[in-house]
Design a protein around this motif. Structure first.
Motif, PDB file in Angstrom:
ATOM      1  N   SER A  62      -3.157  -0.662  12.042  1.00 14.68           N
ATOM      2  CA  SER A  62      -3.509  -1.845  12.835  1.00 14.68           C
ATOM      3  C   SER A  62      -4.983  -2.207  12.649  1.00 14.68           C
ATOM      4  O   SER A  62      -5.331  -3.391  12.480  1.00 14.68           O
ATOM      5  CB  SER A  62      -3.208  -1.584  14.311  1.00 14.68           C
ATOM      6  OG  SER A  62      -3.618  -2.684  15.109  1.00 14.68           O
ATOM      7  N   ALA A  65      -5.640  -3.539   9.086  1.00 18.29           N
ATOM      8  CA  ALA A  65      -5.196  -4.931   8.950  1.00 18.29           C
ATOM      9  C   ALA A  65      -6.231  -5.895   9.545  1.00 18.29           C
ATOM     10  O   ALA A  65      -6.537  -6.944   8.958  1.00 18.29           O
ATOM     11  CB  ALA A  65      -3.843  -5.111   9.626  1.00 18.29           C
ATOM     12  N   LYS A  66      -6.777  -5.531  10.681  1.00 18.70           N
ATOM     13  CA  LYS A  66      -7.787  -6.384  11.322  1.00 18.70           C
ATOM     14  C   LYS A  66      -9.043  -6.498  10.468  1.00 18.70           C
ATOM     15  O   LYS A  66      -9.765  -7.494  10.532  1.00 18.70           O
ATOM     16  CB  LYS A  66      -8.129  -5.827  12.698  1.00 18.70           C
ATOM     17  CG  LYS A  66      -7.000  -5.951  13.715  1.00 18.70           C
ATOM     18  CD  LYS A  66      -7.372  -5.302  15.038  1.00 18.70           C
ATOM     19  CE  LYS A  66      -6.212  -5.380  16.026  1.00 18.70           C
ATOM     20  NZ  LYS A  66      -6.529  -4.682  17.308  1.00 18.70           N
ATOM     21  N   LYS A  70      -5.576  -5.090   2.465  1.00 19.54           N
ATOM     22  CA  LYS A  70      -4.291  -5.603   2.002  1.00 19.54           C
ATOM     23  C   LYS A  70      -3.458  -4.563   1.251  1.00 19.54           C
ATOM     24  O   LYS A  70      -2.257  -4.741   1.077  1.00 19.54           O
ATOM     25  CB  LYS A  70      -4.514  -6.811   1.076  1.00 19.54           C
ATOM     26  CG  LYS A  70      -5.269  -7.964   1.727  1.00 19.54           C
ATOM     27  CD  LYS A  70      -4.504  -8.526   2.922  1.00 19.54           C
ATOM     28  CE  LYS A  70      -5.246  -9.719   3.541  1.00 19.54           C
ATOM     29  NZ  LYS A  70      -4.537 -10.218   4.755  1.00 19.54           N
ATOM     30  N   ALA A  86       4.751   0.153  10.294  1.00 16.37           N
ATOM     31  CA  ALA A  86       3.516  -0.495  10.728  1.00 16.37           C
ATOM     32  C   ALA A  86       2.893  -1.279   9.575  1.00 16.37           C
ATOM     33  O   ALA A  86       2.396  -2.403   9.769  1.00 16.37           O
ATOM     34  CB  ALA A  86       2.533   0.553  11.239  1.00 16.37           C
ATOM     35  N   ALA A  89       4.825  -4.469   9.161  1.00 14.57           N
ATOM     36  CA  ALA A  89       4.553  -5.417  10.245  1.00 14.57           C
ATOM     37  C   ALA A  89       3.222  -6.129  10.045  1.00 14.57           C
ATOM     38  O   ALA A  89       3.067  -7.290  10.453  1.00 14.57           O
ATOM     39  CB  ALA A  89       4.575  -4.679  11.586  1.00 14.57           C
ATOM     40  N   HIS A  90       2.280  -5.467   9.417  1.00 12.88           N
ATOM     41  CA  HIS A  90       0.947  -6.054   9.220  1.00 12.88           C
ATOM     42  C   HIS A  90       0.771  -6.650   7.826  1.00 12.88           C
ATOM     43  O   HIS A  90      -0.324  -7.103   7.479  1.00 12.88           O
ATOM     44  CB  HIS A  90      -0.136  -5.004   9.472  1.00 12.88           C
ATOM     45  CG  HIS A  90      -0.295  -4.630  10.917  1.00 12.88           C
ATOM     46  ND1 HIS A  90      -0.927  -5.443  11.833  1.00 12.88           N
ATOM     47  CD2 HIS A  90       0.131  -3.541  11.607  1.00 12.88           C
ATOM     48  CE1 HIS A  90      -0.919  -4.856  13.016  1.00 12.88           C
ATOM     49  NE2 HIS A  90      -0.278  -3.704  12.911  1.00 12.88           N
ATOM     50  N   ILE A  92       0.759  -5.220   4.900  1.00 14.41           N
ATOM     51  CA  ILE A  92      -0.033  -4.403   3.975  1.00 14.41           C
ATOM     52  C   ILE A  92       0.892  -3.787   2.934  1.00 14.41           C
ATOM     53  O   ILE A  92       1.930  -3.218   3.268  1.00 14.41           O
ATOM     54  CB  ILE A  92      -0.797  -3.296   4.733  1.00 14.41           C
ATOM     55  CG1 ILE A  92      -1.843  -3.917   5.655  1.00 14.41           C
ATOM     56  CG2 ILE A  92      -1.471  -2.340   3.745  1.00 14.41           C
ATOM     57  CD1 ILE A  92      -2.637  -2.899   6.460  1.00 14.41           C
TER      58      ILE A  92
END
Length: 332
Positions: A62, A65-66, A70, A86, A89-90, A92
């Motif tokens: 998380s 990603a912020k 990538k 995860a 979802a992001h 990546i």
């Protein structure tokens, strides 16, 4: 593109710097492992490169990603330390090195087996002390023994071929039998039969929900008394508490491990001047019939060259919007 390496050692820098001359990535190396404690170190990198003991969980992903990451590139084959849900979802992408000189790991497996059997490590120390006696150094012939192989991918297959060359009978368990290995003399059978009938058992399967603690009190009880067990795959394949009891009861006569379930606190570090509070590893070290190496099986010039080349190429392909070759993609 900027790439931040975690768990980086001098040999990583040596090989990645060499092959990065073809790509020109801006690479920064950190010796610390990736986890929640250090993830904020990532600043303007678009990719992170991690190794077997880095913790790439949902919390870490998380934050990555912020920060605009990538690509997560694993410079190893296993990816059980990455939360793929995860990452998906992001958005990546995750890549790995599906194989790198499988012979390196297979040959180290044989080296561990031969060392335990013929006790060359003890003989070396004795002679250096001018002790030329042979008492306590007796081994056994590998020729004619039954070797059980759990997992016959690239590494397991290479190990099978070596043991066939020693004149061993090789039995194997794998969800997907290899026809070429069968034609070479490998006999595929049920896991239970491999455990029951083998003099030597070598683990070469991935770590997942089905294989976690595949070696446990129940499966050990089915093995021959005096079996030799080698694990150069993943530490979580063996229930360490159960294997200690098996060593004490002499059900397992020889244990060679290049991996350990709690290795992230120990391996790849010089702790010679430290007090190690891991009582389990200390108990294992205390057994004279246990040989431990610190995740060294992959460590050859050929393997490190392949790891660096495949990792950098996969990152470059993903950055250019292409799908990397040789099954290196875990998640696009």
């Amino acid at each position: 593109m900027k790439i931040l390496f975690f768990s980086a050692k001098p040999y990583d820098k040596q090989f990645f710097d060499l092959y990065n001359e073809d790509y020109g990535f801006e690479i920064e190396y950190l010796e610390t492992h990736l986890g929640p404690h250090i993830v904020n170190t990532v600043q303007d990198q678009q990719a992170v490169c991690v190794f077997v003991n880095d913790k790439v969980n949902a919390e870490v992903i998380s934050i990555l990603a912020k920060k605009g990451v990538k690509i997560i590139a694993l410079r190893c084959a296993g990816f059980n330390n990455v939360d793929l849900d995860a990452a998906r979802a992001h958005g990546i992408r995750v890549c790995r090195v599906p194989e790198y000189s499988p012979q390196a790991v297979a040959e180290h497996t044989v080296a561990m087996l031969l060392t335990l059997n013929r006790k060359t490590h003890k003989a070396y120390n004795r002679v250096r002390e001018q002790d030329f006696s042979l008492n306590g150094l007796m081994g056994f012939n590998l020729y004619g023994k039954t070797v059980g192989v759990i997992g016959t991918g690239k590494i397991g297959g290479a190990f099978c071929r070596i043991m066939l060359g020693f004149g061993c009978k090789v039995k194997a368990y794998d969800l997907y039998p290899n026809k070429e290995l069968e034609s070479s003399g490998v006999v595929y059978t049920a896991l239970e039969d491999v455990l029951v009938s083998s003099d030597i058992i070598s683990l070469h399967c991935p770590l997942n929900e089905d294989t976690h603690y595949i070696i446990n009190e129940k499966t050990i009880a089915t093995m021959r008394t005096g079996v030799a067990l080698i694990n150069t795959s993943r530490g979580g394949l063996i229930n360490t508490a159960d294997i200690i009891e098996a060593l004490k009861s002499k059900r397992v006569a020889y244990l060679g491990i290049d991996v350990y379930e709690q290795e992230e606190k120990l391996f790849f570090r010089d702790l010679s001047g430290s007090i190690i509070d891991d009582d389990v590893i200390q108990r294992l070290i205390s057994f004279p019939n246990v040989l431990i190496t610190a995740h060294q099986a992959f460590f050859t010039q050929e393997a490190l060259s392949e790891i660096a080349q495949i990792t950098l190429k996969s990152i470059n392909d993903l950055a250019c919007g292409q799908k990397p070759e040789n099954n290196s993609i875990v998640l696009v």
